[in-house]
Design an enzyme around this catalytic site. Structure first.
Site, mmCIF file in Angstrom:
data_model
loop_
_atom_site.group_PDB
_atom_site.id
_atom_site.type_symbol
_atom_site.label_atom_id
_atom_site.label_comp_id
_atom_site.label_asym_id
_atom_site.label_seq_id
_atom_site.Cartn_x
_atom_site.Cartn_y
_atom_site.Cartn_z
ATOM 1 C CG HIS A 169 -1.993 -1.027 1.201
ATOM 2 N ND1 HIS A 169 -2.935 -1.135 0.203
ATOM 3 C CD2 HIS A 169 -2.263 -2.051 2.064
ATOM 4 C CE1 HIS A 169 -3.738 -2.169 0.456
ATOM 5 N NE2 HIS A 169 -3.348 -2.744 1.577
ATOM 6 C CG ASP A 294 -4.981 -10.096 3.123
ATOM 7 O OD1 ASP A 294 -4.653 -10.585 2.023
ATOM 8 O OD2 ASP A 294 -4.756 -8.901 3.432
#
Ligand code: SP5
Ligand code: ZN
Length: 353
Positions: A169, A294
Site C-alpha cells: 500500500h 488475507d
C-alpha cells in the site's frame, strides 16, 4: 526456496488503528511473521538467513521508488511526534487531519511544521500506526526484498522476503494500510536494474496494491497486476478498479481484477489464470508476487473464501510461469493459520518448479 528474514520486524508493534470511529487493536502484529517462521521450521523449504545489504545501497534502493521528502519524513517522524509532546512516547502516531485533493483548494506543496499535519500529508488512512520502531523495521524489511531480488538475479529460482511491516500500500510519497516502504516495488526495481527488461508484479493480497500500482502506473517495464476485493466496497476503496489500465508509456501495463466479497476458489482461480496469461503475453522474464494470505476464509478483516488446502495449487499455478520469482510477505491476519497458508503456497510453488 531461499528465505530472507527481517531480524528487526518485531521493533514495529502497532498498538491501535482507527476503525469506524474507535481505536481498535492493530491486526498487523509481530506474531504473524513468527507463525510463518515456526511453520518454515516444521516444513523447511531451504536456507533461511538475514540479508546482507549495506546502508548506502539500501537507501539507493529506497530512493529508486520513493520520493526523498517522503523518506525524510519517515526518518524523523517518530522523534518529531515525541517532540510535539513527551507523552506521545507512549502513543502510536496516527493522523487525524488531511488535505483533500487540490480541486478543493487545500495546499499540498508545503512542508507543514506541525508533525500532526505532516502525518496527514503523507498517510492516506488512520489505520497505520507509526511507532518508535517503524522506520528501523521497515528499512530492515526493505533490505530483505532487495536481498531476495539479488538472490534471484544471482541464479536462485525463487526467494521469499519474510518481513513486516508489509509494503504494497506504500506509494512514492505516501503510507497506509500498515505499509511504509514498498518491498515488492523495491524488489521489482532491483530486478529491472539487474537485467530483466520486463518484470511482472502479480499481487494476490486481498487488498488492492494501490502503492505498487501508483509507483509503476506510467511505466511499461513493470507490468502491475492485482487480484483483490472490489474497491467499490473494500479497502483501499479509492483505487483498484478494472478500468485502471496504466497511463502514458504505461498504458496497457496495469490490470486489476476486482472480485466481490465472498469470492471462493473457482472464480479467484479464473482471475489468476487471466493474470498469468497477461504475464506470458508481455514476455516478462522475472516475477514479483506480493504474497498476502488475507484471501483466507478465516481472515478477520477480509472477505474471500480460500481454504488452507487451496494455497498449494495457487503456488503451483504461479510456478507454471517458469520465471525467477520473488515473494514478499504482505497481509494475512488469521494469525494461527497464516504460517500454514504461506508455506502451503510456497511449497506448492517449489514442488511444481
Ligand atoms: C497489507 C494489508 O493487508 N493491509 C490491509 C489494511 C487494511 N486496513 C483497513 C482494515 C480495517 C478493518 N478493521 C476491522 C476491525 C474489525 N474488528
Ligand atoms: Zn491485505
Amino acid at each position: 526456496m531461499l528465505t530472507l528474514l527481517n531480524p528487526r520486524h518485531a521493533e514495529h508493534i502497532g498498538r491501535h488503528e482507527m476503525f469506524r470511529g474507535r481505536l481498535v487493536d492493530s491486526h498487523e502484529s509481530p506474531a504473524r511473521v513468527e507463525h510463518v517462521l515456526a511453520e518454515l521450521r516444521r516444513r523447511p523449504l531451504g536456507e533461511l538467513r538475514e540479508p546482507a545489504v549495506g546502508d548506502n545501497e539500501l537507501m539507493s534502493a529506497l530512493r529508486a521508488v520513493h520520493e526523498p521528502r517522503y523518506l525524510d519524513f519517515l526518518a524523523s517522524a517518530w522523534d518529531d511526534w515525541v517532540a510535539l509532546d513527551p507523552a506521545n512516547a507512549g502513543i502510536d502516531a496516527l493522523p487525524s487531519v488531511w488535505p483533500l485533493p487540490n480541486r478543493h483548494g487545500f495546499r499540498q506543496d508545503g512542508w507543514p511544521q506541525n508533525i500532526a499535519a505532516r502525518l496527514g500529508q503523507f498517510a492516506f488512512d488512520s489505520g497505520t500506526p507509526l511507532t518508535a520502531g517503524s522506520w528501523v523495521a521497515a528499512r530492515a524489511g526493505a533490505a530483505c526484498a532487495l536481498g531476495a531480488a539479488r538472490a534471484v538475479l544471482g541464479g536462485e529460482r525463487c526467494a521469499f522476503a519474510l518481513t513486516r511491516p508489509p509494503g504494497h500500500h506504500a506509494g512514492p510519497g505516501f503510507y497506509g494500510g500498515y505499509c511504509f516502504l514498498n518491498n515488492a516495488a523495491i524488489a521489482a526495481q532491483a530486478l529491472r536494474d539487474g537485467g530483466p527488461a520486463r518484470v511482472a508484479m502479480l499481487d494476490v493480497d486481498y487488498h488492492h496494491g494501490n502503492g505498487t500500482q501508483t509507483i509503476f502506473y506510467e511505466r511499461a517495464d513493470v507490468l502491475t497486476l492485482s487480484l483483490h476485493g472490489d474497491p467499490r466496497t473494500e479497502y483501499p476503496f479509492f483505487l483498484g478498479h478494472a478500468d485502471e489500465r496504466g497511463a502514458g508509456a504505461g498504458e496497457g501495463f496495469n490490470r486489476n481484477w476486482p472480485l466481490p466479497r465472498g469470492t471462493a476458489l473457482a472464480p479467484w482461480r479464473s482471475a489468476l489464470d487471466e493474470a498469468l496469461q497477461a504475464v506470458s503475453d508481455v514476455g516478462a522474464t522475472a516475477l514479483v508476487v506480493p504474497l498476502g494470505l488475507d484471501t483466507f476464509e478465516g481472515d478477520p478483516i477480509s472477505g474471500f473464501q480460500l481454504r488452507s488446502a487451496d494455497y498449494a495449487g495457487i503456488g503451483a499455478a504461479l510456478a507454471s510461469l517458469k520465471l525467477p520469482t520473488v515473494f514478499t510477505f504482505e497481509g494475512g491476519y488469521a494469525v494461527a493459520e497464516v504460517g500454514t497458508n504461506a508455506v502451503n503456497l510456497l511449497e506448492g510453488f517449489e514442488r511444481a518448479a
